[in-house]
Design a protein around this motif. Sequence first.
Motif, mmCIF file in Angstrom:
data_model
loop_
_atom_site.group_PDB
_atom_site.id
_atom_site.type_symbol
_atom_site.label_atom_id
_atom_site.label_comp_id
_atom_site.label_asym_id
_atom_site.label_seq_id
_atom_site.Cartn_x
_atom_site.Cartn_y
_atom_site.Cartn_z
ATOM 1 N N GLU A 42 0.706 -1.250 -0.332
ATOM 2 C CA GLU A 42 -0.018 0.171 -0.089
ATOM 3 C C GLU A 42 0.975 1.462 -0.082
ATOM 4 O O GLU A 42 1.872 1.243 0.422
ATOM 5 C CB GLU A 42 -0.813 -0.230 1.401
ATOM 6 N N SER A 43 0.165 2.167 -0.194
ATOM 7 C CA SER A 43 1.168 3.211 -0.808
ATOM 8 C C SER A 43 0.758 4.505 0.762
ATOM 9 O O SER A 43 -0.091 3.917 1.817
ATOM 10 C CB SER A 43 0.346 4.333 -1.295
ATOM 11 N N ILE A 44 1.641 5.617 0.939
ATOM 12 C CA ILE A 44 1.840 5.858 2.366
ATOM 13 C C ILE A 44 -0.021 6.821 2.432
ATOM 14 O O ILE A 44 -0.089 7.068 1.816
ATOM 15 C CB ILE A 44 3.004 7.390 2.295
ATOM 16 N N SER A 45 -0.122 6.659 3.987
ATOM 17 C CA SER A 45 -1.074 6.302 4.610
ATOM 18 C C SER A 45 -1.342 8.139 5.217
ATOM 19 O O SER A 45 0.249 7.876 5.790
ATOM 20 C CB SER A 45 -2.263 5.246 4.931
ATOM 21 N N GLU A 46 -2.827 8.561 5.522
ATOM 22 C CA GLU A 46 -2.546 9.681 6.463
ATOM 23 C C GLU A 46 -1.780 8.835 7.783
ATOM 24 O O GLU A 46 -1.230 9.930 9.030
ATOM 25 C CB GLU A 46 -4.128 10.639 6.940
ATOM 26 N N ASN A 47 -2.391 7.975 8.436
ATOM 27 C CA ASN A 47 -1.772 7.077 9.307
ATOM 28 C C ASN A 47 -0.488 6.650 9.183
ATOM 29 O O ASN A 47 0.448 7.204 10.564
ATOM 30 C CB ASN A 47 -2.470 6.121 9.725
ATOM 31 N N ASP A 48 0.343 7.092 8.373
ATOM 32 C CA ASP A 48 1.803 6.467 8.894
ATOM 33 C C ASP A 48 2.278 7.264 8.564
ATOM 34 O O ASP A 48 3.528 7.351 9.747
ATOM 35 C CB ASP A 48 1.626 5.983 7.314
ATOM 36 N N ARG A 49 1.905 8.570 8.130
ATOM 37 C CA ARG A 49 3.180 10.055 8.060
ATOM 38 C C ARG A 49 2.338 10.407 9.899
ATOM 39 O O ARG A 49 3.240 11.018 9.895
ATOM 40 C CB ARG A 49 2.236 10.798 7.373
ATOM 41 N N TYR A 50 0.990 10.319 10.253
ATOM 42 C CA TYR A 50 0.322 10.959 12.215
ATOM 43 C C TYR A 50 1.268 10.236 12.846
ATOM 44 O O TYR A 50 2.835 10.779 13.444
ATOM 45 C CB TYR A 50 -0.386 10.133 11.813
ATOM 46 N N LEU A 51 1.715 8.581 12.431
ATOM 47 C CA LEU A 51 3.062 7.477 13.434
ATOM 48 C C LEU A 51 4.101 8.239 12.897
ATOM 49 O O LEU A 51 5.276 8.150 14.014
ATOM 50 C CB LEU A 51 3.011 6.095 13.338
ATOM 51 N N ALA A 52 5.210 8.599 11.962
ATOM 52 C CA ALA A 52 6.236 8.728 11.577
ATOM 53 C C ALA A 52 6.590 10.500 12.569
ATOM 54 O O ALA A 52 7.101 9.805 12.971
ATOM 55 C CB ALA A 52 5.988 9.028 10.277
ATOM 56 N N ASN A 53 5.461 11.389 12.155
ATOM 57 C CA ASN A 53 6.062 12.128 12.886
ATOM 58 C C ASN A 53 5.986 11.961 14.699
ATOM 59 O O ASN A 53 6.845 12.892 14.933
ATOM 60 C CB ASN A 53 4.763 13.056 12.340
ATOM 61 N N VAL A 54 4.775 11.368 15.125
ATOM 62 C CA VAL A 54 4.922 11.433 16.355
ATOM 63 C C VAL A 54 6.735 10.198 16.798
ATOM 64 O O VAL A 54 6.242 10.767 17.957
ATOM 65 C CB VAL A 54 4.248 10.364 16.878
#
Length: 437
Positions: free
Chosen positions: A94-106
């Motif tokens: 799957e491509s990067i999702s909003e949840n992935d980006r949020y978790l990465a930031n945290v």
Amino acid sequence: MKLKTVALVGKPNVGKSTLFNKLAREKISIIEDTPGVTRDRIYREIDYLDYKFNLIDTGGIDKSVSDFNNLIEIQVNIAIDEADVIVFIVDSKESISENDRYLANVLHKSGKRVIVAFNKIDNKESLVHKFDYYELGFSEYVEISAEHSVGITELLDMIVKDFPKYEAEEDDNRIKISLIGRPNVGKSSLVNSILGSDKLIVSNIAGTTRDAVDTVFKYNEEEYVIIDTAGMRKRGKIYENIEKYSLLRSLKAIDRSDVCLLVIDYQDGIKEHDKHIAGIALEKGKALVIIVNKFDNVDDGKKREFTKLIRSEFQFIPYVNIVFVSALLKKRIHLIMPEILKAYESATRHIQTSVLNEVIGEAYNLNLPPSYKGKRLKIYYTVQEDIKPPKFTFYVNNKNLVHFSYYRYLENKLRESIELEGTPIILKFKNRRDYDN
């Protein structure tokens, strides 16, 4: 030694549970067949080569669900606070999702070491979105397929690369005591009551575990250590009451304890979470005493009624003694230390081989095991292999003939004849082929 902690995080449906089970495959619980104890563990102790670490499952992170800020974000913070290494699981298909980006930031803000695991790598086509995830800015990546056991060894090698090799604690003859239980059952008050009831506090040792203080105190001229997890810093009412957080706190205390005091709130009654925590202590092989706190008014009828309830709800630990106290009123606190000593003595008891075999021989002759397809279990001899908890090995003709009910029968006979209150015991069966008929 204090074990490192590894947390698995990721959005739902990335295969996190599959990976958790794969990594924990060698961990066999001694209470797997025990009624009344939930098996949906959120942690496992992992043995890999010369290393040991605690593995934590944090649940799926989905920013779109309701109450995200109050619940899911708290769960992420728990993983961040408790973990030494975080495995961030993403779906390579799957491509990067909003949840992935949020978790990465945290995770970037946490400053913790993060390993990104590309899961579901089944073939070259699975890697179509792999390079998209490099823009998240992490430095460690590994390709795995949790379902097909691909890349698991590589992941484990990455996890433990900076961990110290496991070494048992240096010999310390002082008995270590921890108070475990749900939040707000009065653990902190109980610690203060124990330390304040004619005891001499020798020292406070900060930093032995994260957010905890070990207090050395004297009782009858002997030194003891109380592991005070109740003194951890507060993170707010919601955070404090998350079940997974209190389980993590209990886990760390249990690991380092000789005797655990499971504190139950009499006024609040028995909750499923109380049994979860007791199950952890049992799984770790720890001596245990149940402390019923907030029993302010002595009433023999209510005491008998609540004792009966405890025995019903905690059927998997019938050997554990119960003490009714009031930390607030400092009532019956003096009854706790004798029970701690009794449980510890049971957990460290060495039984003479001749006595042990006499007990088992009488039990066997009194109640022969049932035959199966014309074959019957024979017990040739029994030895004690270890303590804390006591471990007994039975040399038999065929260990596959040991029925669970006969296991329990032998355990009960041992407890009837030998003082083993307050401690679990482990029975193992090995084939003695030299005596096979």
